[in-house]
Design an enzyme around this catalytic site. Structure first.
Site, PDB file in Angstrom:
ATOM      1  N   GLY A  90       0.005  -0.544   5.122  1.00  0.00           N
ATOM      2  CA  GLY A  90       1.240  -0.244   5.847  1.00  0.00           C
ATOM      3  C   GLY A  90       2.073   0.775   5.076  1.00  0.00           C
ATOM      4  N   HIS A  91       2.229   0.537   3.771  1.00  0.00           N
ATOM      5  CA  HIS A  91       2.974   1.492   2.946  1.00  0.00           C
ATOM      6  C   HIS A  91       2.269   2.856   2.938  1.00  0.00           C
ATOM      7  CE1 HIS A  91       4.142  -2.407   0.835  1.00  0.00           C
ATOM      8  NE2 HIS A  91       5.321  -1.888   1.150  1.00  0.00           N
ATOM      9  N   SER A 134       2.058  -7.189   4.995  1.00  0.00           N
ATOM     10  CA  SER A 134       3.281  -7.423   4.234  1.00  0.00           C
ATOM     11  C   SER A 134       2.891  -7.766   2.802  1.00  0.00           C
ATOM     12  CB  SER A 134       4.048  -8.605   4.838  1.00  0.00           C
ATOM     13  OG  SER A 134       5.016  -9.077   3.919  1.00  0.00           O
ATOM     14  N   LYS A 187       8.196  -2.265  10.997  1.00  0.00           N
ATOM     15  CA  LYS A 187       7.952  -3.670  10.640  1.00  0.00           C
ATOM     16  C   LYS A 187       9.281  -4.339  10.280  1.00  0.00           C
ATOM     17  CE  LYS A 187       6.075  -7.197   8.202  1.00  0.00           C
ATOM     18  NZ  LYS A 187       7.180  -7.534   7.342  1.00  0.00           N
ATOM     19  N   LEU A 233       1.764  -2.622  -2.894  1.00  0.00           N
ATOM     20  CA  LEU A 233       1.473  -1.729  -1.767  1.00  0.00           C
ATOM     21  C   LEU A 233       0.234  -2.150  -0.985  1.00  0.00           C
ATOM     22  CD1 LEU A 233       2.226   1.746  -3.417  1.00  0.00           C
ATOM     23  CD2 LEU A 233       3.786   0.228  -2.167  1.00  0.00           C
TER      24      LEU A 233
END
Ligand code: AMP
Length: 283
Positions: free
Chosen positions: A36-37, A185, A149, A33
């Site tokens: 973004g998560h 990412s 994304k 993680l």
């Protein structure tokens, strides 16, 4: 945070919470993680009463076993991040819990899963749709959150929900980027410092392509320029750099304002994807 590995125990727990009147938000992930998560967790916490994050590296969506083997797994630090974000529930099953037998179900989304990622990763979206359907049946969320994304994935999930009449609202969440523009990412963890610097060219090329399109350049010229420039960076190897319609990812005559530019590019052995919606105010 409550942690479950078994479907049955999770279902009992969620049934109790539903009875208490809580709406459930689901954030499906493959772990490793990052911020973004966490932005998806935050969106879920804002919109629902109880947030479930799932962490499961789903083998059926990998068409390359080396990619599956090398996918980062960092469950301890994931738990720390989720607890800091005040996530309510983590569902982290092992494969025998999710797949009792080798998969027999296949999904076909017509043209939508044959282009872009689907062309270069055959079977990928069938695997994604399979695991997400399982998670939807297990968690029965009111809302599920997916990042833009993975733009094509969001389109596929929206189609899945529409076709199979899942009573679930799908909410897209904007892409979180690092300071230099690189889309966050889990795969970025595999980049060396030099590769990370070179990977900045991906987002740069997307923003530059958008600028050029909006000032009247033809897509074919912009595409060629961007592909050539990306491929001239050491270690970079473009798989696709495409303009598609933002609603259904069809190509053809696209007004720049209704388009999305999508890129897939190897940085050394690491395959990264990114995209930019030309007029994101319309989303
Ligand atoms: P993954 O763990 O890569 O399968 O991603 C889980 C979810 O997080 C997916 O809905 C992704 O689109 C989303 N996601 C991944 N990276 C980002 C990012 N940089 N910004 C926003 N959402 C993201």
């Amino acid at each position: 945070m409550e942690i479950f590995k078994e479907i049955h125990a999770l279902r009992l727990y969620l049934a109790r919470k539903r009875k208490e009147g809580l709406t459930i938000g689901l954030v499906p992930t493959m772990g490793a993680l990052h911020e973004g998560h966490i932005s998806l967790i935050q969106a879920s916490k804002k919109a629902t009463g109880l947030t479930v994050c799932s962490i499961y590296v789903n083998p059926t969506q990998f068409n390359n076993t080396a990619d599956l083997d090398k996918y980062p797994r960092t469950i301890e630090s994931d738990i720390t991040l989720l607890e800091a974000a005040d996530c309510d529930v983590l569902f982290a099953p092992e494969t025998p819990e999710m797949y009792q037998r080798p998969g027999v179900i296949r999904f076909d989304f017509g043209d939508l899963d044959k282009v872009l990622e689907g062309k270069f990763r055959p079977g990928h979206f069938s695997g994604v749709a399979t695991v997400v359907s399982k998670l939807f049946h297990i968690v029965e969320p009111t809302v599920a959150f997916f990042g833009r994304k993975d733009y094509q994935q969001l389109q596929v999930i929206t189609r899945l929900v529409d076709e199979l009449k899942f009573n679930i609202r799908i909410q897209g969440v904007p892409t979180m980027r690092e300071a230099g523009g690189l889309a966050m990412s889990s795969r970025n963890m595999r980049l060396t410092a030099d590769q990370r610097k070179n990977a900045l060219e991906l987002s740069r090329s997307l923003f530059d392509a958008r600028e050029r399109l909006l000032s009247g350049s033809h897509w074919s010229d912009v595409q060629k320029l961007c592909i050539d420039r990306l491929n001239s960076v050491p270690g970079l190897n473009v798989e696709y750099f495409e303009l598609a319609h933002r609603d259904d990812l069809t190509k053809g005559d696209i007004e720049p304002v209704s388009g999305v530019i999508l890129v897939a590019c190897f940085v050394g052995e690491v395959r990264l994807i990114d995209n930019l919606v030309i007029d994101s105010s319309a989303l």
